[in-house]
Write a protein that holds these residues in place. Structure first.
Motif, PDB file in Angstrom:
ATOM      1  N   VAL A 134       0.834  -1.202   0.000  1.00 30.08           N
ATOM      2  CA  VAL A 134       0.000   0.000   0.000  1.00 30.08           C
ATOM      3  C   VAL A 134       0.871   1.255   0.000  1.00 30.08           C
ATOM      4  N   PHE A 135       1.814   1.331   0.937  1.00 27.62           N
ATOM      5  CA  PHE A 135       2.686   2.507   1.011  1.00 27.62           C
ATOM      6  C   PHE A 135       3.526   2.655  -0.263  1.00 27.62           C
ATOM      7  N   ASP A 164      12.301  -4.242   7.267  1.00 26.28           N
ATOM      8  CA  ASP A 164      11.569  -5.009   8.281  1.00 26.28           C
ATOM      9  C   ASP A 164      11.117  -6.358   7.738  1.00 26.28           C
ATOM     10  N   LEU A 165      10.679  -6.375   6.498  1.00 23.81           N
ATOM     11  CA  LEU A 165      10.197  -7.622   5.901  1.00 23.81           C
ATOM     12  C   LEU A 165      11.335  -8.616   5.699  1.00 23.81           C
ATOM     13  N   SER A 166      12.519  -8.124   5.397  1.00 23.08           N
ATOM     14  CA  SER A 166      13.676  -9.017   5.303  1.00 23.08           C
ATOM     15  C   SER A 166      13.971  -9.655   6.656  1.00 23.08           C
ATOM     16  N   PHE A 167      13.751  -8.895   7.713  1.00 24.24           N
ATOM     17  CA  PHE A 167      13.971  -9.411   9.066  1.00 24.24           C
ATOM     18  C   PHE A 167      12.942 -10.487   9.417  1.00 24.24           C
ATOM     19  N   ALA A 193       8.501   3.009   2.217  1.00 25.25           N
ATOM     20  CA  ALA A 193       8.641   1.727   1.523  1.00 25.25           C
ATOM     21  C   ALA A 193       9.984   1.057   1.805  1.00 25.25           C
ATOM     22  N   GLU A 194      11.059   1.802   1.742  1.00 20.70           N
ATOM     23  CA  GLU A 194      12.382   1.208   1.971  1.00 20.70           C
ATOM     24  C   GLU A 194      12.505   0.671   3.396  1.00 20.70           C
TER      25      GLU A 194
END
Length: 256
Positions: A52-53, A88-91, A82-83
């Motif tokens: 979304v972002f 966070d998603l990689s974590f 977004a970055e």
């Protein structure tokens, strides 16, 4: 007798969607409590809001020459999330998450809506910026603490999306700059009404993402054990109220 201070457009966006906001808080707080019982489950919700972002930011990036919202497209650059979401998603989901994690159906419909209005009625993007970025600026720190404590995170890994700045003064300044920008956009009455309607739709779409979160047996028993619903609900409601108070602080600054 002093003249009555006229509401700004951001005041109207706050006050005329208050009921929608409160209803959405109840839904999102409960479902976030469920998501926070499991890192992978939470990662899926985080991915939905990443898309979304990212879509909002990509669309605004293409509108820097738009005659009405070009100032907003420029101001929002300093608030890009977004970055930070990607880190966070990689974590939470591993370094290769982007190649295997797709947005849920509610998130895809949300993004499709953003893309459609960016093409056909870009001023409606104001509703998304006002809703999503003021929430991060006003409530991000409180939400970060809830997530950190609930998931037992050490340090700031997995929490970048909620940390626009270490300084509360900087967050307040950025929030006031964003509010001031929106208040001074050359919008007519019909456009403002449509933006108000779109903001109500933003809450509905946020609710749809939240309602897509389904508890597992593991998460259900953990909710009962630690009373996470109560902790999260009160923390995030307080953060949301603080975010909306940015509008009032901006008014005081402008009329003080």
């Amino acid at each position: 007798m002093q003249d009555q201070v006229q509401n700004t457009f951001c005041d109207d966006l706050k006050q005329k969607t208050k009921t929608n906001h409160e209803e959405s808080d109840r839904i999102v707080n409960w479902k976030l409590a469920v998501a926070l019982t499991d890192m992978t489950l939470y990662g899926g919700v985080l991915a939905d809001f990443y898309y979304v972002f990212k879509t909002i930011e990509d669309c605004l990036g293409q509108l820097v020459q738009h005659p009405v919202i070009c100032p907003l497209a420029k101001v929002i650059v300093d608030l890009h999330r977004a970055e930070a979401f990607e880190k966070d998603l990689s974590f939470f989901l591993g370094p290769n998450w982007m190649g295997r994690v797709e947005p849920s159906l509610p998130a895809k419909e949300y993004c499709d809506r953003i893309l459609a209005i960016s093409e056909n009625s870009p001023v409606l993007l104001i509703a998304y910026v006002h809703s999503m970025y003021l929430a991060i600026l006003g409530g991000g720190k409180a939400l970060k603490k809830v997530i950190q404590k609930t998931l037992g995170l050490v340090g700031n890994e997995g929490l970048a999306a909620y940390e626009v700045s270490d300084s509360e003064e900087t967050c307040l300044r950025l929030g006031n700059e964003l509010i001031d920008c929106i208040n001074h956009l050359p919008l007519n009455a019909e456009e403002k009404e449509r933006i108000l309607d779109e903001k109500r739709r933003v809450f509905v779409m946020n609710n749809a993402i939240a309602n897509n979160v389904k508890p597992t047996a593991k998460s259900f028993f953990r909710i009962i054990k630690i009373g996470l619903v109560i902790l999260t609900a009160f923390s995030i409601i307080g953060a949301a109220i603080y975010a909306y108070n940015l509008c009032d602080l901006s008014l005081e600054k402008n009329h003080g």
